[in-house]
Scaffold this motif. Sequence first.
Motif, PDB file in Angstrom:
ATOM      1  N   LEU A 196       0.806  -1.212   0.000  1.00  0.00           N
ATOM      2  CA  LEU A 196       0.000   0.000   0.000  1.00  0.00           C
ATOM      3  C   LEU A 196       0.841   1.264   0.000  1.00  0.00           C
ATOM      4  O   LEU A 196       0.293   2.371   0.013  1.00  0.00           O
ATOM      5  N   GLY A 197       2.164   1.132   0.005  1.00  0.00           N
ATOM      6  CA  GLY A 197       3.015   2.311   0.056  1.00  0.00           C
ATOM      7  C   GLY A 197       2.943   2.982   1.417  1.00  0.00           C
ATOM      8  O   GLY A 197       2.972   2.314   2.452  1.00  0.00           O
ATOM      9  N   ALA A 227       4.055   1.460   4.980  1.00  0.00           N
ATOM     10  CA  ALA A 227       5.068   2.171   5.760  1.00  0.00           C
ATOM     11  C   ALA A 227       4.410   3.330   6.487  1.00  0.00           C
ATOM     12  O   ALA A 227       3.622   4.072   5.893  1.00  0.00           O
ATOM     13  N   MET A 228       4.732   3.479   7.780  1.00  0.00           N
ATOM     14  CA  MET A 228       4.244   4.596   8.603  1.00  0.00           C
ATOM     15  C   MET A 228       5.415   5.533   8.869  1.00  0.00           C
ATOM     16  O   MET A 228       6.371   5.169   9.546  1.00  0.00           O
ATOM     17  N   VAL A 229       5.347   6.740   8.308  1.00  0.00           N
ATOM     18  CA  VAL A 229       6.469   7.672   8.365  1.00  0.00           C
ATOM     19  C   VAL A 229       6.177   8.790   9.354  1.00  0.00           C
ATOM     20  O   VAL A 229       5.047   9.297   9.432  1.00  0.00           O
ATOM     21  N   ASN A 289       7.910  -0.275   9.386  1.00  0.00           N
ATOM     22  CA  ASN A 289       7.450  -1.199   8.354  1.00  0.00           C
ATOM     23  C   ASN A 289       6.337  -2.024   8.988  1.00  0.00           C
ATOM     24  O   ASN A 289       6.575  -2.749   9.969  1.00  0.00           O
ATOM     25  N   VAL A 290       5.131  -1.927   8.469  1.00  0.00           N
ATOM     26  CA  VAL A 290       3.968  -2.445   9.187  1.00  0.00           C
ATOM     27  C   VAL A 290       3.089  -3.310   8.293  1.00  0.00           C
ATOM     28  O   VAL A 290       3.204  -3.313   7.070  1.00  0.00           O
ATOM     29  N   GLU A 325       7.017  -4.267  12.337  1.00  0.00           N
ATOM     30  CA  GLU A 325       8.093  -5.237  12.121  1.00  0.00           C
ATOM     31  C   GLU A 325       9.088  -5.215  13.274  1.00  0.00           C
ATOM     32  O   GLU A 325       9.590  -4.166  13.676  1.00  0.00           O
ATOM     33  N   ARG A 326       9.396  -6.400  13.764  1.00  0.00           N
ATOM     34  CA  ARG A 326      10.334  -6.510  14.876  1.00  0.00           C
ATOM     35  C   ARG A 326      11.784  -6.338  14.428  1.00  0.00           C
ATOM     36  O   ARG A 326      12.593  -5.764  15.150  1.00  0.00           O
ATOM     37  N   MET A 327      12.122  -6.842  13.238  1.00  0.00           N
ATOM     38  CA  MET A 327      13.514  -6.748  12.782  1.00  0.00           C
ATOM     39  C   MET A 327      13.578  -6.432  11.296  1.00  0.00           C
ATOM     40  O   MET A 327      13.551  -7.317  10.447  1.00  0.00           O
ATOM     41  N   PRO A 328      13.647  -5.129  10.945  1.00  0.00           N
ATOM     42  CA  PRO A 328      13.846  -4.755   9.531  1.00  0.00           C
ATOM     43  C   PRO A 328      15.242  -5.175   9.064  1.00  0.00           C
ATOM     44  O   PRO A 328      16.117  -5.517   9.869  1.00  0.00           O
TER      45      PRO A 328
END
Length: 387
Positions: free
Chosen positions: A232-233, A259-261, A268-269, A284-287
């Motif tokens: 979804l960007g 992505a939540m900026v 990263n969700v 995300e726990r570990m990008p």
Amino acid sequence: MCRDYLQPALLIFASIAIGVVGWSGHVLLLPVALGFPVLWSISQTRSVAALVSSGYFLAASRGLPQGVAAFYSSDIWPGLLLWLGASMSFVAVHTLVWTMNGRARPFRYLLAAAVMAVPPFGITGWAHPVTAAGVLFPGWGWWGLGVMTAGLAGLVTRIWPAVAIAFAGPWLWSAAIWTDPKLPEGWRGVDLDMGASLGREPGLQRQRDMIATVRGAASDGARFVVLPETALGFWTPTVARLWTNAFRDDDGTVIAGAAMVDAGGYDNVLVAVDGRGGHILYRERMPVPGSMWQPWRSWFGESGGARADFFANPVVSIGASRAAPLICYEQLIVWPVLQSMLHDPDLIVAVGNGWWTEGTSIVAIQRTATTAWSKLFAKPIVIAFNT
């Protein structure tokens, strides 16, 4: 003198072959990785153990240089540097714990295996031999993990041939009756082939195309449709309203990467959207270290990079089910999936965006590792990747 050099050379070449074959992306070949502890244990010196560890790890992660070059649109050198840098923790740990003392060796190896499974060293704990437990002992769960751990200890002792023979039986039996993990009823994972454009094209038409893709996937009655990482960007109120309105008259749910900026960086969700609205489902726990997770920025007063939540949200609720989400890099390492399994989820949801891995086995290895964990704990799995 020739014999003194021949054995180390054979061990190093064997470790490279084990890394290549065991981590080729074929799930039934994962037990080949169990040859690494044997080679490590019969190394005659610490330096040979270091070279054996290097050969195994570099061979197992051989797709990294090419993948990094594609991700950054650069030459091969940054990828080579990251490849060698990532191997340092694996090699350092296995070199440090190596010992000539046969009685202490099993405990030393299990210490190395544990250290490479959890942060901080577990952040680059790829190619962990314990992953093969899902092939040898499907459905055994924590008991299977325990037997595998005991077997790893046995493989670094003098009785390793007997342990290898004992493992060969379950391996052959598993290969004979192997079936892929089940897809949960009412769930669909959607693989995409949009390359680098996924998540980077902000136009409204791309969102509408994605909505149409979801409708097509749900046309056979699926109530939960999963889209890949970053599908979804950027997750904004506008995007949330668009998707909510699109499914206002439906009773299904879309789970998709985004992505939540904010001013400090981004998360990263996975988001969940239905006719009542959308919300962040999982962070995300570990990008990916380096390309996404860049903790050194804060040392210099800079912002940016993805946040690592490490041990947060191991399971999430989706409808009446509890799911263990794994985004991309989390599928290559050990602790995220084991932490999630401690909470006994109903299923695993694995997503990724592997456009940059074209020509490598990285995505195949991600799928293989996730499949092995799914089989070990007898959990249905939903997979959605973009390539």
